[in-house]
Design a protein around this motif. Structure first.
Motif, PDB file in Angstrom:
ATOM      1  N   SER A  74     -46.943 -34.162  84.733  1.00  0.00           N
ATOM      2  CA  SER A  74     -46.371 -35.146  83.807  1.00  0.00           C
ATOM      3  C   SER A  74     -46.414 -36.532  84.422  1.00  0.00           C
ATOM      4  CB  SER A  74     -44.915 -34.784  83.457  1.00  0.00           C
ATOM      5  OG  SER A  74     -44.076 -34.866  84.599  1.00  0.00           O
ATOM      6  N   ALA A  75     -46.427 -37.550  83.558  1.00  0.00           N
ATOM      7  CA  ALA A  75     -46.309 -38.961  83.957  1.00  0.00           C
ATOM      8  C   ALA A  75     -47.422 -39.438  84.880  1.00  0.00           C
ATOM      9  CB  ALA A  75     -44.943 -39.247  84.581  1.00  0.00           C
ATOM     10  N   THR A  76     -48.633 -38.940  84.706  1.00  0.00           N
ATOM     11  CA  THR A  76     -49.771 -39.554  85.382  1.00  0.00           C
ATOM     12  C   THR A  76     -49.838 -41.024  84.963  1.00  0.00           C
ATOM     13  OG1 THR A  76     -51.003 -37.493  85.538  1.00  0.00           O
ATOM     14  CG2 THR A  76     -52.293 -39.533  85.571  1.00  0.00           C
ATOM     15  N   HIS A  77     -49.610 -41.268  83.675  1.00  0.00           N
ATOM     16  CA  HIS A  77     -49.377 -42.622  83.168  1.00  0.00           C
ATOM     17  C   HIS A  77     -47.875 -42.727  82.917  1.00  0.00           C
ATOM     18  CE1 HIS A  77     -53.783 -42.729  81.648  1.00  0.00           C
ATOM     19  NE2 HIS A  77     -53.676 -43.404  82.783  1.00  0.00           N
ATOM     20  N   GLY A  78     -47.188 -43.437  83.793  1.00  0.00           N
ATOM     21  CA  GLY A  78     -45.735 -43.440  83.867  1.00  0.00           C
ATOM     22  C   GLY A  78     -44.973 -43.313  82.567  1.00  0.00           C
ATOM     23  N   ILE A  79     -45.129 -44.283  81.675  1.00  0.00           N
ATOM     24  CA  ILE A  79     -44.343 -44.323  80.446  1.00  0.00           C
ATOM     25  C   ILE A  79     -44.639 -43.138  79.530  1.00  0.00           C
ATOM     26  CG2 ILE A  79     -45.993 -45.700  79.104  1.00  0.00           C
ATOM     27  CD1 ILE A  79     -43.561 -47.270  78.010  1.00  0.00           C
ATOM     28  N   GLU A  80     -45.764 -42.464  79.755  1.00  0.00           N
ATOM     29  CA  GLU A  80     -46.115 -41.285  78.974  1.00  0.00           C
ATOM     30  C   GLU A  80     -45.381 -40.037  79.471  1.00  0.00           C
ATOM     31  OE1 GLU A  80     -50.387 -40.911  78.638  1.00  0.00           O
ATOM     32  OE2 GLU A  80     -50.648 -43.088  78.659  1.00  0.00           O
ATOM     33  N   GLY A  81     -44.561 -40.195  80.503  1.00  0.00           N
ATOM     34  CA  GLY A  81     -43.917 -39.056  81.142  1.00  0.00           C
ATOM     35  C   GLY A  81     -42.862 -38.359  80.321  1.00  0.00           C
TER      36      GLY A  81
END
Length: 359
Positions: A63-70
């Protein structure tokens, strides 16, 4: 199921860790980021293992490889912990919670250095060149965010799209670039903290020695609304693609064949796993759509413009709008969307675990 969704990184991590404790993992470790959140709290990549530590078959959920997408990935991980069934013999699951904890906590897609982690997995001896991005860089992030400047910038982008077509335009913008640190989809010039930490986890757990590894990396922001697209960036007709199609069926799309909402990209985290396990892994990006690609680009343009501004004298109303638009795109408040994310996420996890038994 929307109860699994949190309002901030701190709460998401607290929910996740409470579920972990109740589920009694075989192993867990917390990797502290060198920086803190805006509120002074620790930022952590949590790694948790369930099942035999020597299992030859492994599912990794990131999860959250792209922070806000976590938010979506964290919710799926927490939901699985609540509903987890007994793992099959010789099979384990590794949950990597908050691959980019700085971005998660600060509600940005990139890390503290402006690096897009999903463009950071390249050989930095020879950096890739992105001529298309260089042509568009000043229009993507103009010096001013006033209407006149935006109108001029948008026309430049539209002209490029008209001249080259939608797909080449998207590749120019988002495939990855290594020359504009303040720009979109910047891959950096050195391995990021998250990349180094992932490599350490893989080494500590001897992941390269496993017989078969499935990886599900949860993302949001691209594709049809509330649909979890199963994106496979393995080379066409490779083992990874064959496993993906066998396990996930017709839902699998391939950027290299033009069947995906995603265009081919440089430096994906996929490539770390493919290099680690060249003949023994199946990596998919589980991408939940939230809005149009145009809106995705626009909220990111605004976010990167804002990040380059001095806070003193900045229009607070504009600042708040940019931040809210970014959050809304990557994390819809719509309960139906959240329900769909959990349901589809659990289905894909179960399919991966079942697929590993066929190997």
């Amino acid at each position: 199921m929307s109860a699994y969704f949190s309002t901030c990184y701190k709460t998401a991590r607290a929910v996740f860790l409470s579920k972990v404790q109740a589920a009694a993992p075989s192993w867990q470790a917390s990797f502290k980021h060198p920086l803190l959140s805006a509120q002074g709290e620790a930022l952590v990549l949590d790694a948790v293992w369930f099942g035999d530590l020597n299992a030859s078959k492994l599912l990794v959920v990131q999860s959250a490889t792209h922070g806000i997408e976590g938010f979506a990935g964290s919710a799926i991980q927490s939901a699985w912990l609540d509903k987890a069934a007994l793992l099959s013999e010789d099979t384990a699951i590794l949950l990597l919670h908050a691959m980019n904890p700085w971005g998660f906590a600060h509600l940005r897609r990139v890390d503290e250095a402006g690096i897009d982690l999903n463009r950071n997995f390249v050989d930095f001896k020879v950096l890739p060149k992105a001529k298309g991005y260089s042509v568009l860089s000043k229009a993507l992030i103009p010096l001013s965010w006033q209407p006149d400047a935006l109108t001029k910038a948008d026309k430049t982008l539209a002209d490029y799209r008209d001249a080259w077509g939608e797909r080449l335009y998207e590749e120019a913008v988002s495939s990855g670039q290594y020359t504009h640190p303040q720009g979109l989809f910047y891959g950096g010039t050195t391995p990021s903290w998250s990349r180094l930490t992932l490599a350490q986890i893989a080494k500590d757990l001897q992941l390269a020695k496993r017989k078969a590894v499935a990886i599900i990396d949860v993302h949001t922001g691209l594709g049809d609304y509330a649909v979890g697209e199963v994106i496979c960036d393995h080379p066409p007709a490779s083992l990874g693609v064959n496993w993906a199609k066998r396990w996930y069926g017709a839902a699998v799309t391939e950027p290299f064949l033009g069947t995906s909402s995603s265009v081919p990209k440089l430096g994906l985290i996929d490539y770390f796993w493919q290099q680690l396990l060249p003949n023994a892994c199946c990596f998919i990006t589980l991408e939940f759509g939230t809005g149009s690609t145009e809106n995705l680009f626009n909220v990111l343009r605004a976010d990167h413009w804002l990040a380059g501004q001095a806070t003193e004298g900045l229009d607070k109303t504009l600042q708040q709008k940019i931040q809210q638009d970014l959050l809304t795109h990557f994390y819809p408040a719509d309960k139906a969307w959240q329900q769909a994310v959990i349901e589809q996420g659990l289905v894909r996890i179960n399919q991966a675990l079942e697929g590993l038994q066929q190997v």
